[in-house]
Structure formats: structure tokens, C-alpha cells
Design a protein around this motif. Sequence first.
Motif, PDB file in Angstrom:
ATOM      1  N   LEU A  90      -8.475  19.575 -38.877  1.00  0.00           N
ATOM      2  CA  LEU A  90      -7.780  19.075 -37.679  1.00  0.00           C
ATOM      3  C   LEU A  90      -6.351  19.601 -37.628  1.00  0.00           C
ATOM      4  O   LEU A  90      -5.886  20.048 -36.576  1.00  0.00           O
ATOM      5  CB  LEU A  90      -7.784  17.549 -37.676  1.00  0.00           C
ATOM      6  CG  LEU A  90      -7.120  16.901 -36.448  1.00  0.00           C
ATOM      7  CD1 LEU A  90      -7.893  17.232 -35.186  1.00  0.00           C
ATOM      8  CD2 LEU A  90      -6.983  15.399 -36.629  1.00  0.00           C
ATOM      9  N   SER A  93      -6.346  23.220 -36.670  1.00  0.00           N
ATOM     10  CA  SER A  93      -6.793  23.407 -35.288  1.00  0.00           C
ATOM     11  C   SER A  93      -5.729  22.962 -34.283  1.00  0.00           C
ATOM     12  O   SER A  93      -5.641  23.511 -33.191  1.00  0.00           O
ATOM     13  CB  SER A  93      -8.097  22.635 -35.049  1.00  0.00           C
ATOM     14  OG  SER A  93      -9.118  23.088 -35.912  1.00  0.00           O
ATOM     15  N   GLU A  94      -4.934  21.968 -34.657  1.00  0.00           N
ATOM     16  CA  GLU A  94      -3.870  21.486 -33.775  1.00  0.00           C
ATOM     17  C   GLU A  94      -2.671  22.425 -33.777  1.00  0.00           C
ATOM     18  O   GLU A  94      -2.076  22.690 -32.728  1.00  0.00           O
ATOM     19  CB  GLU A  94      -3.421  20.092 -34.222  1.00  0.00           C
ATOM     20  CG  GLU A  94      -4.423  18.989 -33.936  1.00  0.00           C
ATOM     21  CD  GLU A  94      -3.932  17.634 -34.421  1.00  0.00           C
ATOM     22  OE1 GLU A  94      -4.359  16.625 -33.863  1.00  0.00           O
ATOM     23  OE2 GLU A  94      -3.118  17.594 -35.367  1.00  0.00           O
ATOM     24  N   GLY A  97      -4.793  26.730 -34.314  1.00  0.00           N
ATOM     25  CA  GLY A  97      -5.977  27.137 -33.564  1.00  0.00           C
ATOM     26  C   GLY A  97      -6.862  28.075 -34.364  1.00  0.00           C
ATOM     27  O   GLY A  97      -7.905  28.527 -33.879  1.00  0.00           O
ATOM     28  N   LEU A 153     -14.827  18.763 -36.834  1.00  0.00           N
ATOM     29  CA  LEU A 153     -13.919  18.656 -35.692  1.00  0.00           C
ATOM     30  C   LEU A 153     -14.157  17.367 -34.915  1.00  0.00           C
ATOM     31  O   LEU A 153     -13.199  16.726 -34.454  1.00  0.00           O
ATOM     32  CB  LEU A 153     -14.081  19.875 -34.784  1.00  0.00           C
ATOM     33  CG  LEU A 153     -13.488  21.180 -35.332  1.00  0.00           C
ATOM     34  CD1 LEU A 153     -14.026  22.384 -34.560  1.00  0.00           C
ATOM     35  CD2 LEU A 153     -11.964  21.141 -35.252  1.00  0.00           C
ATOM     36  N   ILE A 235     -10.467  28.047 -32.555  1.00  0.00           N
ATOM     37  CA  ILE A 235     -10.798  27.157 -31.442  1.00  0.00           C
ATOM     38  C   ILE A 235     -10.860  27.977 -30.165  1.00  0.00           C
ATOM     39  O   ILE A 235      -9.984  28.803 -29.900  1.00  0.00           O
ATOM     40  CB  ILE A 235      -9.717  26.061 -31.301  1.00  0.00           C
ATOM     41  CG1 ILE A 235      -9.573  25.264 -32.606  1.00  0.00           C
ATOM     42  CG2 ILE A 235     -10.032  25.137 -30.125  1.00  0.00           C
ATOM     43  CD1 ILE A 235     -10.814  24.560 -33.050  1.00  0.00           C
ATOM     44  N   GLN A 240     -10.404  23.476 -26.412  1.00  0.00           N
ATOM     45  CA  GLN A 240      -9.050  22.990 -26.117  1.00  0.00           C
ATOM     46  C   GLN A 240      -9.094  22.061 -24.913  1.00  0.00           C
ATOM     47  O   GLN A 240      -8.458  21.004 -24.910  1.00  0.00           O
ATOM     48  CB  GLN A 240      -8.083  24.138 -25.837  1.00  0.00           C
ATOM     49  CG  GLN A 240      -6.713  23.628 -25.375  1.00  0.00           C
ATOM     50  CD  GLN A 240      -5.639  24.695 -25.266  1.00  0.00           C
ATOM     51  OE1 GLN A 240      -5.683  25.687 -25.983  1.00  0.00           O
ATOM     52  NE2 GLN A 240      -4.684  24.505 -24.363  1.00  0.00           N
ATOM     53  N   SER A 243     -10.677  18.701 -25.730  1.00  0.00           N
ATOM     54  CA  SER A 243      -9.791  17.862 -26.545  1.00  0.00           C
ATOM     55  C   SER A 243      -8.549  17.419 -25.779  1.00  0.00           C
ATOM     56  O   SER A 243      -7.684  16.741 -26.340  1.00  0.00           O
ATOM     57  CB  SER A 243      -9.382  18.610 -27.812  1.00  0.00           C
ATOM     58  OG  SER A 243      -8.462  19.651 -27.509  1.00  0.00           O
ATOM     59  N   LEU A 247      -6.466  20.167 -29.543  1.00  0.00           N
ATOM     60  CA  LEU A 247      -6.764  21.374 -30.302  1.00  0.00           C
ATOM     61  C   LEU A 247      -6.268  22.574 -29.507  1.00  0.00           C
ATOM     62  O   LEU A 247      -6.216  22.540 -28.283  1.00  0.00           O
ATOM     63  CB  LEU A 247      -8.269  21.498 -30.567  1.00  0.00           C
ATOM     64  CG  LEU A 247      -8.952  20.268 -31.176  1.00  0.00           C
ATOM     65  CD1 LEU A 247     -10.433  20.535 -31.411  1.00  0.00           C
ATOM     66  CD2 LEU A 247      -8.274  19.854 -32.476  1.00  0.00           C
TER      67      LEU A 247
END
Length: 322
Positions: A90, A93-94, A97, A153, A235, A240, A243, A247
Motif C-alpha cells: 500500500l 502504491s500510494e 505507484g 491491494l 498501478i 487509481q 481508489s 493509489l
Amino acid sequence: MGTINHEEHINGILTNYDRQKELKAFDETKLGVKGVAESGSKTLPKMFIRPPDELSEELETPCVNLQVPVVSLRGIESKDVRDEIVKQVLNASEKWGFFQVVDHGIPLEVLDKMLERIRMFHEQDNEVKKVLDVMIDYINQVMKLGDTLLELLSMGLGLKSSYLIEEMGCNQGWSIVNHYHPPCPAPELTLGTSKHSDPSFLTILLQDHIGGLEVLYENQWVSVEPIHGAFIVNIGDILQILSNDKLKSVFHRVTANVIGPRISSGLFLKGSSSSTKLYGPIKELVSQDQPPIYKEFTLRDFHTHFFNRPLNAPRFEHVKVE
């Protein structure tokens, strides 16, 4: 075919250049970029050279010595370890990416054989069947890894682990793109693949030891250093959006290199384009304080818009709430 060297490009000697004529002549050779490399030419066809203004942007967007996060899946069967892996996935990914995955359980032999068969396919005429056999085994194993990543995820977003698979169908459609980038005589003037993001949920990439993949992080290009046996995960645009921007789908590119060929294989999880399901921010992730940023759309409409827009046009602003 018209060519130009570095000095000519810097001095702006591009008069009387007919790009369409050169493109047509190039296409008619049926040899592709590999044919240009094998010709032994020490100069680059003009049509591959980036515009001067684009090259000047490199000075404003430097490549820096950072490293994309690396996540190990070792011990994922343990709840405590799995919870820590979810946090790492996480966080990467935040913020990035992108992340690399190691200890994923897919034998190194499968990965090496896939890269080798891609190379042989491009260099020999009689390797087609062997490539297909290896590719089927490879895809089956990478798709299982994709399911694991989607579960991680989902959990990272505070959803049940099966949400992105069962509710969103992120693994219901896929495509695979195998790249063979020959060595380039003037890599400073061009790119292997221009700056872009992926119109997918998730992308799982295998690259060889040559490298060249760069990720745009805080307005700086970061090289994704090759790790033997690792996958690079990023990602996609649609994830994106789902989310609600939690993300990040970020720009990335591939630089050219005097060394080669560079071999890579990208598997894109993109859902079913034939589905009539409407996609938008996941309802569990929006609230009065965090309203949806995007409108709903079908995957077919999203992909149609993406592939028909100019390469440097905005990615998914057309589905933003006005």
C-alpha cells in the motif's frame, strides 16, 4: 532513409525533412527497428529523434539515484507477515505507484526461459512454437501472482481480500506485450518507449539485466534497477480511479541504450472490455469528506478514448467530475 547525427540535431539542421515520407519508406522495408540496428548505421533515422524542446526538458527533469521499493512475499502464509506485506504494498502504491516483487514463488527458470524465448523469437524463424509453450506456462504462473497482488491491494484499501477480483473483475481480461529493443547508436537523442501510463488495473513486468525502465517520482526520473528474478509491478490508470486517487498511476518510460537487445515482458490486467459494468471510485472508499473524483464509465469506452487520444494528451481527465 534520412539520418541525422547528434551535432546536426543540436544545430537544428532539420530543413526540408519529410517525416511522412520517411515513415512510409521505413514501413515498406518490413524490417522494423531491428533492421535499422542490424544495418550497422552509426546514425539515427530522423523520425526517431525527439524534438529539441523535449530534449531540453531533460535538464528540468533529472534522473536521480533513488530506488523503487522492493517487496518480498516470503512468509506470506503467516498472518503477521502478510499484514506487514500489505502495508508495504500500500505504501509503495500510494507514494510511487511502482514496486518490485521478490520471493514470489515463480521459479527463476521460468522467468529466464521466457526472456530467452522472446529473444530467440525475434532472432530466429523456427522458435515460434517454443515461445508459445513457454509463454503459456509463464502467463499461468504470473496470473496467480496477479491474484495475490490484487488481494494485497484490496486489503490495503480496507476491503475484503477478494474485492478487486470478485467485485471489480480486475483479472478477467489481460494482454501481454513482449519487447525486443535493439542497441541504439545514439541513445541520447531518442527513447525506447516514450513517457506514458498504463490504461490497466495492474501491470506486471519482467525485464532483463539491461534495464532502462524509469519512473517519474516527484518530478524526477528514477531508474528501476534490474533485480534478477524480480517482477516490477505498477498501478494502472483504472486502479487509481477505483481508489479515488489513493493509489497512484505514474508516468514511466524506457530509455534507449547502446547495449542490447533489451528484453522485457509486460502482462496487463485490464478487465473485460466486453463487460457493461460501470467503473468508478469504489463506494466504500468515498464519503461526504472524500467525495468521488471521477464519473462512472465502461472499460470499452475508457480504452477507446485512451488509444485514440494523442500520445501526450491528458490521460483520464475526461472522466473527472466537473
